[in-house]
Design a protein around this motif. Structure first.
Motif, PDB file in Angstrom:
ATOM      1  N   VAL A 374      13.095 -18.246  39.315  1.00 62.97           N
ATOM      2  CA  VAL A 374      14.806 -18.647  38.147  1.00 62.97           C
ATOM      3  C   VAL A 374      14.747 -17.782  37.098  1.00 62.97           C
ATOM      4  O   VAL A 374      12.958 -17.693  36.205  1.00 62.97           O
ATOM      5  CB  VAL A 374      14.092 -20.147  37.415  1.00 62.97           C
ATOM      6  CG1 VAL A 374      15.594 -20.323  36.522  1.00 62.97           C
ATOM      7  CG2 VAL A 374      14.775 -20.925  38.847  1.00 62.97           C
ATOM      8  N   THR A 375      15.738 -17.006  36.693  1.00 62.87           N
ATOM      9  CA  THR A 375      15.485 -16.497  35.351  1.00 62.87           C
ATOM     10  C   THR A 375      15.596 -17.439  34.052  1.00 62.87           C
ATOM     11  O   THR A 375      15.544 -18.075  34.021  1.00 62.87           O
ATOM     12  CB  THR A 375      17.099 -15.970  35.219  1.00 62.87           C
ATOM     13  OG1 THR A 375      17.062 -14.885  36.107  1.00 62.87           O
ATOM     14  CG2 THR A 375      17.334 -14.404  33.938  1.00 62.87           C
ATOM     15  N   LYS A 376      14.750 -17.066  33.038  1.00 65.83           N
ATOM     16  CA  LYS A 376      14.157 -17.623  32.323  1.00 65.83           C
ATOM     17  C   LYS A 376      14.633 -17.604  30.807  1.00 65.83           C
ATOM     18  O   LYS A 376      15.157 -18.400  30.207  1.00 65.83           O
ATOM     19  CB  LYS A 376      12.711 -16.864  31.396  1.00 65.83           C
ATOM     20  CG  LYS A 376      12.080 -16.913  32.450  1.00 65.83           C
ATOM     21  CD  LYS A 376      11.365 -18.963  32.986  1.00 65.83           C
ATOM     22  CE  LYS A 376      10.477 -18.882  34.030  1.00 65.83           C
ATOM     23  NZ  LYS A 376      10.475 -17.942  34.888  1.00 65.83           N
ATOM     24  N   ARG A 377      15.533 -15.805  30.906  1.00 63.80           N
ATOM     25  CA  ARG A 377      16.732 -16.307  29.396  1.00 63.80           C
ATOM     26  C   ARG A 377      18.198 -15.842  30.342  1.00 63.80           C
ATOM     27  O   ARG A 377      18.231 -14.944  31.555  1.00 63.80           O
ATOM     28  CB  ARG A 377      16.073 -14.522  29.294  1.00 63.80           C
ATOM     29  CG  ARG A 377      15.003 -15.292  27.848  1.00 63.80           C
ATOM     30  CD  ARG A 377      14.884 -14.171  26.964  1.00 63.80           C
ATOM     31  NE  ARG A 377      15.245 -12.346  27.315  1.00 63.80           N
ATOM     32  CZ  ARG A 377      15.723 -12.247  25.849  1.00 63.80           C
ATOM     33  NH1 ARG A 377      14.938 -12.629  24.858  1.00 63.80           N
ATOM     34  NH2 ARG A 377      15.646 -10.835  26.027  1.00 63.80           N
ATOM     35  N   ARG A 378      18.887 -15.994  29.239  1.00 57.75           N
ATOM     36  CA  ARG A 378      20.405 -15.528  29.869  1.00 57.75           C
ATOM     37  C   ARG A 378      21.253 -14.619  29.125  1.00 57.75           C
ATOM     38  O   ARG A 378      21.572 -14.511  27.864  1.00 57.75           O
ATOM     39  CB  ARG A 378      21.502 -16.641  30.132  1.00 57.75           C
ATOM     40  CG  ARG A 378      22.921 -16.347  30.198  1.00 57.75           C
ATOM     41  CD  ARG A 378      23.636 -17.998  30.523  1.00 57.75           C
ATOM     42  NE  ARG A 378      25.128 -17.360  31.233  1.00 57.75           N
ATOM     43  CZ  ARG A 378      25.018 -17.467  32.592  1.00 57.75           C
ATOM     44  NH1 ARG A 378      24.266 -18.211  33.577  1.00 57.75           N
ATOM     45  NH2 ARG A 378      25.957 -17.479  33.564  1.00 57.75           N
ATOM     46  N   VAL A 379      21.068 -12.927  29.243  1.00 55.08           N
ATOM     47  CA  VAL A 379      21.858 -12.135  28.829  1.00 55.08           C
ATOM     48  C   VAL A 379      22.765 -11.559  29.821  1.00 55.08           C
ATOM     49  O   VAL A 379      23.237 -10.992  30.904  1.00 55.08           O
ATOM     50  CB  VAL A 379      20.852 -10.968  28.811  1.00 55.08           C
ATOM     51  CG1 VAL A 379      20.727  -9.401  28.515  1.00 55.08           C
ATOM     52  CG2 VAL A 379      19.187 -11.192  28.034  1.00 55.08           C
ATOM     53  N   GLU A 380      24.215 -11.671  29.187  1.00 53.06           N
ATOM     54  CA  GLU A 380      25.580 -11.197  30.038  1.00 53.06           C
ATOM     55  C   GLU A 380      25.714  -9.783  29.072  1.00 53.06           C
ATOM     56  O   GLU A 380      24.784  -9.252  28.030  1.00 53.06           O
ATOM     57  CB  GLU A 380      26.256 -12.096  28.704  1.00 53.06           C
ATOM     58  CG  GLU A 380      26.167 -13.609  29.576  1.00 53.06           C
ATOM     59  CD  GLU A 380      26.415 -13.939  31.084  1.00 53.06           C
ATOM     60  OE1 GLU A 380      27.475 -12.776  31.030  1.00 53.06           O
ATOM     61  OE2 GLU A 380      26.184 -15.036  31.217  1.00 53.06           O
ATOM     62  N   ILE A 381      26.520  -9.192  30.024  1.00 47.38           N
ATOM     63  CA  ILE A 381      26.969  -8.234  30.451  1.00 47.38           C
ATOM     64  C   ILE A 381      28.387  -7.899  29.090  1.00 47.38           C
ATOM     65  O   ILE A 381      29.515  -8.738  29.383  1.00 47.38           O
ATOM     66  CB  ILE A 381      26.890  -7.866  30.972  1.00 47.38           C
ATOM     67  CG1 ILE A 381      25.951  -7.102  32.049  1.00 47.38           C
ATOM     68  CG2 ILE A 381      27.504  -6.491  31.006  1.00 47.38           C
ATOM     69  CD1 ILE A 381      25.021  -6.330  30.631  1.00 47.38           C
ATOM     70  N   VAL A 382      28.516  -7.298  27.610  1.00 50.59           N
ATOM     71  CA  VAL A 382      29.977  -7.610  27.214  1.00 50.59           C
ATOM     72  C   VAL A 382      30.329  -6.323  27.178  1.00 50.59           C
ATOM     73  O   VAL A 382      29.901  -5.608  26.839  1.00 50.59           O
ATOM     74  CB  VAL A 382      29.502  -7.708  25.365  1.00 50.59           C
ATOM     75  CG1 VAL A 382      30.797  -8.227  25.083  1.00 50.59           C
ATOM     76  CG2 VAL A 382      28.532  -9.223  25.650  1.00 50.59           C
ATOM     77  N   VAL A 383      31.590  -6.610  27.749  1.00 51.85           N
ATOM     78  CA  VAL A 383      32.723  -5.266  28.121  1.00 51.85           C
ATOM     79  C   VAL A 383      33.378  -5.083  26.986  1.00 51.85           C
ATOM     80  O   VAL A 383      34.987  -5.730  26.740  1.00 51.85           O
ATOM     81  CB  VAL A 383      32.874  -5.028  28.956  1.00 51.85           C
ATOM     82  CG1 VAL A 383      34.012  -3.240  29.442  1.00 51.85           C
ATOM     83  CG2 VAL A 383      31.805  -5.111  30.674  1.00 51.85           C
ATOM     84  N   GLU A 384      33.674  -4.493  25.481  1.00 46.53           N
ATOM     85  CA  GLU A 384      34.498  -3.567  24.491  1.00 46.53           C
ATOM     86  C   GLU A 384      35.331  -2.900  25.058  1.00 46.53           C
ATOM     87  O   GLU A 384      34.866  -1.704  25.147  1.00 46.53           O
ATOM     88  CB  GLU A 384      33.949  -3.677  23.605  1.00 46.53           C
ATOM     89  CG  GLU A 384      32.705  -5.174  23.229  1.00 46.53           C
ATOM     90  CD  GLU A 384      32.330  -5.617  21.525  1.00 46.53           C
ATOM     91  OE1 GLU A 384      31.936  -6.541  21.133  1.00 46.53           O
ATOM     92  OE2 GLU A 384      31.542  -4.238  21.285  1.00 46.53           O
ATOM     93  N   GLY A 385      36.270  -2.661  24.075  1.00 48.18           N
ATOM     94  CA  GLY A 385      37.239  -1.877  24.327  1.00 48.18           C
ATOM     95  C   GLY A 385      38.439  -1.350  22.410  1.00 48.18           C
ATOM     96  O   GLY A 385      37.958  -2.220  21.593  1.00 48.18           O
ATOM     97  N   THR A 386      38.319  -0.381  22.055  1.00 47.38           N
ATOM     98  CA  THR A 386      39.108  -0.436  21.189  1.00 47.38           C
ATOM     99  C   THR A 386      39.607   1.261  20.825  1.00 47.38           C
ATOM    100  O   THR A 386      40.101   1.749  22.027  1.00 47.38           O
ATOM    101  CB  THR A 386      37.810   0.120  19.702  1.00 47.38           C
ATOM    102  OG1 THR A 386      38.837   0.254  19.147  1.00 47.38           O
ATOM    103  CG2 THR A 386      37.692   1.426  20.066  1.00 47.38           C
ATOM    104  N   LEU A 387      41.506   0.521  20.714  1.00 45.32           N
ATOM    105  CA  LEU A 387      42.267   1.102  20.262  1.00 45.32           C
ATOM    106  C   LEU A 387      42.012   2.604  19.104  1.00 45.32           C
ATOM    107  O   LEU A 387      43.237   3.703  18.997  1.00 45.32           O
ATOM    108  CB  LEU A 387      43.225   0.702  19.396  1.00 45.32           C
ATOM    109  CG  LEU A 387      43.931  -0.313  21.052  1.00 45.32           C
ATOM    110  CD1 LEU A 387      44.998  -0.941  20.342  1.00 45.32           C
ATOM    111  CD2 LEU A 387      44.319   0.075  22.243  1.00 45.32           C
ATOM    112  N   ASP A 388      41.197   2.941  18.358  1.00 47.05           N
ATOM    113  CA  ASP A 388      40.893   3.470  17.548  1.00 47.05           C
ATOM    114  C   ASP A 388      39.683   4.431  17.761  1.00 47.05           C
ATOM    115  O   ASP A 388      39.627   4.420  19.336  1.00 47.05           O
ATOM    116  CB  ASP A 388      39.659   2.737  16.410  1.00 47.05           C
ATOM    117  CG  ASP A 388      39.843   1.734  15.886  1.00 47.05           C
ATOM    118  OD1 ASP A 388      41.153   1.784  15.747  1.00 47.05           O
ATOM    119  OD2 ASP A 388      39.336   0.523  14.914  1.00 47.05           O
TER     120      ASP A 388
END
Length: 512
Positions: A374-388
């Motif tokens: 069982v994984t002990k910590r929840r690490v999420e992948i965050v995908v972001e974009g920008t128009l700048d």
């Protein structure tokens, strides 16, 4: 024709109804999931295009109807055919005819879905894919309403349920220490791949109760499966325990059709007589009066359990010649599946137990199991974009929102199971392995192109179809908020940003 009844189980009509229609319902969900997601993930212009994978067909010897060419149109026709056939079985239409009609219907579903799974690559690398294939092939030989359920096929179906449950239990006992010291559920509800709407409430239960949950899980997976083969009513009670524990898992998370498969398969041990004794207001209606009468006169071929019963003198048993032919066909299929079960039986008691592995290219006689650690910590992948134009930290970075994967702090997770969100599941695996996977970079470049098919896999596109100038990837720690914090902030997650994993990339990086 008395000897034919030795191979029949007229007291298990309800079991057959649940098995056939339940497995067909899971196929319906699987084909619907593929229809909606396969073209974007694996189609002609997908993240891992099947045409590029085609050279592996002959090398891997994987049976698939796409061996001679793939097209999105063909895939959609196959999914549509699977939806129609499974829908007819759910309605019970093929079961009204002779046994070979549902047999052919299920074998077509098996062949169609196996063709999809065998080209699905990492997006179809889940244990419940091969489980669905094996279940579909097995229940294909349960016959139709014109004949009683074959005892041998109910036995091998119960054997499949046993392997699923006992294999999962053995994986846990041999896996992480958290399963042995009973602390696994201190973490699991929070760190599981796709939390459901009640996962946070399960996580916040007192720790002593979490230990009780683990003990209950061990009992349900390591002890109860043996009683699926016990005399009645023990077998039905064992099936009920499996159903209750699986419903508990369904309430606490999203595991596609895995838990629903366990529920359906466990019903192979459910006796009509026990059900009628507990629920007298809903007696089972036999579809063939002749073999129902035969069963009542014989006392039930399976009335004492899976291995016990009596034999009477039936009258009017339908189709004498056809009956013994069908009995031999179902018996041969049961022997075939039992022989294939030798390898998974060895695996169950091996110190190097394999988890979710197939021992042949037809995916029959597989071994199952999940969450050995069982994984002990929840690490999420965050995908972001920008128009700048300038992709600095001060740019207007906007996050892409997924359907099942946690995102906003205040958002209540949704219930998706038995539907399978394949992209969201693979996003959960990235922090455990690496973000530098081929499919993930293909996904990022599709976002840079604002590819409509890819964007439909998401819940929200922050740019409303416009192409972002830059894309970056970072990670964040997600923890369920306490009851006190939720009352103050209405946030279900406490989110702690960690670091940037993939620096900003743009479209011209595709050619690099």
């Amino acid at each position: 024709m008395d000897w034919v009844l030795w191979f029949s189980a007229p007291d298990y009509e309800l079991a057959r109804i649940v098995l056939q229609r339940g497995v067909a319902a899971l196929y319906f969900v699987a084909f619907l999931s593929s229809l909606n997601q396969f073209p974007a993930l694996l189609g002609e212009n997908g993240l891992l295009p099947v045409p590029d994978f085609g050279s592996a067909f002959h090398r891997l010897r994987r049976p698939t109807l796409f061996r001679w060419g793939y097209s999105d149109r063909l895939l959609r026709w196959m999914c549509a055919g699977g939806l129609v056939i499974s829908g007819l079985i759910i309605l019970g239409i093929p079961q009204l005819g002779p046994p070979w009609i549902p047999l052919i219907a299920f074998l077509v579903l098996w062949a169609l879905y196996m063709s999809i799974v065998n080209v699905g690559q990492t997006f179809y690398g889940f244990g419940w894919e091969m489980l669905l294939l094996e279940a579909g092939f097995t229940v294909a030989f349960l016959g139709s309403d014109q004949s009683p359920p074959p005892t041998a096929m109910l036995l091998v179906t119960a054997w499949l349920a046993f392997r699923l449950e006992f294999g999962a239990g053995m994986i846990k006992i041999r896996g992480g220490q958290e399963w042995r010291d009973l602390t696994a559920l201190y973490y699991h509800h929070e760190t599981q791949p796709m939390p459901g709407p009640l996962s946070r409430q399960f996580h916040l239960l007192p720790k002593p109760l979490h230990k009780v949950e683990v003990v209950g899980n061990h009992f349900a997976q390591l002890v109860v499966p043996f009683f699926l083969f016990a005399p009645q009513p023990l077998a039905t009670i064992a099936a009920a325990v499996v159903v209750v524990t699986q419903l508990w898992l369904i309430l606490s998370g999203n595991f596609a059709w895995l838990n629903w498969s366990a529920i359906v398969l466990a019903c192979s041990a459910v006796s009509d007589r026990v059900v009628n004794a507990v629920f007298p207001f809903m007696p089972v209606q036999y579809s063939s009066e002749s073999w129902a009468v035969a069963a009542s006169r014989s006392g039930g071929v399976w009335s004492g359990g899976l291995f016990a019963g009596g034999l009477g003198e039936p009258t009017g048993y339908p189709g004498d010649v056809f009956s013994w032919i069908w009995a031999l066909v179902s018996l041969a299929a049961a022997v075939f599946l039992a022989v294939l079960g030798y390898q998974p039986l060895k695996n169950l008691f091996s110190r190097r137990q394999l988890m979710n592995a197939a021992f042949n290219r037809w995916m029959l006689g597989n071994t199952y199991g999940a969450f050995g650690s069982v994984t002990k910590r929840r690490v999420e992948i965050v995908v972001e974009g920008t128009l700048d134009d300038d992709p600095s930290d001060d740019a207007d970075w906007r996050e892409y929102r997924f359907k099942g994967k946690p995102g906003e702090a205040e958002r209540l997770p949704r219930q998706w199971a038995p539907y399978h969100l394949r992209l969201d599941w693979l996003m959960w695996f990235l922090p455990l392995r690496t973000v530098h996977e081929e499919w993930f970079y293909a996904f990022l470049f599709k976002l840079l192109e604002a590819d409509p098919a890819t964007l439909r896999l998401l819940r929200a596109d922050p740019f409303n179809g416009e192409r972002p100038r830059w894309i970056r990837v970072r990670n964040a720690l997600y923890e369920f908020s306490s009851r006190e914090r939720f009352r103050e902030t209405h946030e279900r997650w406490e989110i702690t940003p960690l670091r940037v994993l993939i620096r900003p990339i743009e479209l011209r990086d595709v050619a690099a």
